[in-house]
Write a protein that holds these residues in place. Structure first.
Motif, mmCIF file in Angstrom:
data_model
loop_
_atom_site.group_PDB
_atom_site.id
_atom_site.type_symbol
_atom_site.label_atom_id
_atom_site.label_comp_id
_atom_site.label_asym_id
_atom_site.label_seq_id
_atom_site.Cartn_x
_atom_site.Cartn_y
_atom_site.Cartn_z
ATOM 1 N N GLY A 70 0.822 -1.211 0.000
ATOM 2 C CA GLY A 70 0.000 0.000 0.000
ATOM 3 C C GLY A 70 0.850 1.253 0.000
ATOM 4 N N ALA A 71 1.982 1.198 0.702
ATOM 5 C CA ALA A 71 2.878 2.354 0.751
ATOM 6 C C ALA A 71 3.441 2.644 -0.639
ATOM 7 C CB ALA A 71 4.015 2.106 1.734
ATOM 8 N N GLN A 72 3.780 1.601 -1.390
ATOM 9 C CA GLN A 72 4.289 1.802 -2.741
ATOM 10 C C GLN A 72 3.218 2.416 -3.635
ATOM 11 O OE1 GLN A 72 5.549 -2.139 -3.783
ATOM 12 N NE2 GLN A 72 7.680 -1.763 -3.221
ATOM 13 N N ARG A 73 1.986 1.967 -3.457
ATOM 14 C CA ARG A 73 0.884 2.493 -4.265
ATOM 15 C C ARG A 73 0.655 3.974 -3.960
ATOM 16 N NH1 ARG A 73 -1.088 2.223 -8.992
ATOM 17 N NH2 ARG A 73 -3.111 3.187 -9.046
ATOM 18 N N ARG A 74 0.715 4.346 -2.681
ATOM 19 C CA ARG A 74 0.545 5.760 -2.312
ATOM 20 C C ARG A 74 1.669 6.613 -2.885
ATOM 21 N NH1 ARG A 74 -0.665 4.602 3.772
ATOM 22 N NH2 ARG A 74 1.301 3.688 3.316
ATOM 23 N N ASP A 75 2.909 6.085 -2.812
ATOM 24 C CA ASP A 75 4.040 6.822 -3.381
ATOM 25 C C ASP A 75 3.851 7.029 -4.880
ATOM 26 O OD1 ASP A 75 5.245 6.972 -0.915
ATOM 27 O OD2 ASP A 75 6.607 5.273 -1.269
ATOM 28 N N LEU A 76 3.362 6.010 -5.552
ATOM 29 C CA LEU A 76 3.133 6.105 -6.985
ATOM 30 C C LEU A 76 2.040 7.133 -7.296
ATOM 31 C CD1 LEU A 76 4.029 4.962 -9.684
ATOM 32 C CD2 LEU A 76 2.287 3.191 -9.434
ATOM 33 N N ASP A 77 0.979 7.153 -6.484
ATOM 34 C CA ASP A 77 -0.085 8.143 -6.676
ATOM 35 C C ASP A 77 0.440 9.561 -6.473
ATOM 36 O OD1 ASP A 77 -1.899 6.150 -7.225
ATOM 37 O OD2 ASP A 77 -2.704 6.067 -5.168
ATOM 38 N N ILE A 78 1.276 9.754 -5.465
ATOM 39 C CA ILE A 78 1.871 11.080 -5.209
ATOM 40 C C ILE A 78 2.751 11.482 -6.381
ATOM 41 C CG2 ILE A 78 3.497 12.345 -3.738
ATOM 42 C CD1 ILE A 78 2.385 10.677 -1.376
ATOM 43 N N TYR A 79 3.522 10.532 -6.879
ATOM 44 C CA TYR A 79 4.407 10.805 -8.018
ATOM 45 C C TYR A 79 3.599 11.259 -9.223
ATOM 46 C CZ TYR A 79 7.317 9.894 -12.080
ATOM 47 O OH TYR A 79 7.972 10.002 -13.280
ATOM 48 N N TRP A 80 2.556 10.497 -9.579
ATOM 49 C CA TRP A 80 1.768 10.854 -10.756
ATOM 50 C C TRP A 80 1.029 12.179 -10.555
ATOM 51 C CZ3 TRP A 80 3.086 9.378 -15.173
ATOM 52 C CH2 TRP A 80 3.604 8.104 -15.385
ATOM 53 N N ALA A 81 0.594 12.462 -9.339
ATOM 54 C CA ALA A 81 -0.048 13.745 -9.065
ATOM 55 C C ALA A 81 0.940 14.881 -9.275
ATOM 56 C CB ALA A 81 -0.607 13.759 -7.643
#
Length: 101
Positions: A81-92
């Motif tokens: 889940g932490a990786q997914r959140r990091d990826l969402d922040i990156y794309w944002a």
């Protein structure tokens, strides 16, 4: 020119001698001469010889295989889940930098 032709015609053995000498030289070059081992393993000659060597030790091969297995396991894992959140922040951040937000 006729003098040169007479001279070449008078010495036909010289070309066969020359080809034999070249063949002997080529055969000698093909023979593998063992290179002496440098006394100091840290010398530049020893380092170059090791770097040019095409052999890989069993230990290095096993280490490389470990890296391959680690990479494959990371690629096949679904991600936390932490990786997914990091990826969402990156794309944002990427969208914001592009002016899409």
């Amino acid at each position: 020119i006729q003098g040169v032709r007479r001279w070449i015609g008078a010495n036909p053995a010289s070309s066969s001698r020359k080809s034999k000498v070249l063949a002997t030289t080529a055969d000698e070059e093909l023979k593998e001469i063992p290179e002496p081992k440098p006394a100091d393993p840290q010398s530049s000659e020893a380092v170059v010889a090791r770097l040019l060597s095409l052999t890989v030790s069993d230990e290095e091969e096993q280490e490389y295989q470990l890296y391959i297995e680690q990479c494959q396991s990371l690629l096949s894992s679904s991600g936390s889940g932490a990786q997914r959140r990091d990826l969402d922040i990156y794309w944002a951040s990427v969208r914001a930098a592009a002016g899409e937000m």
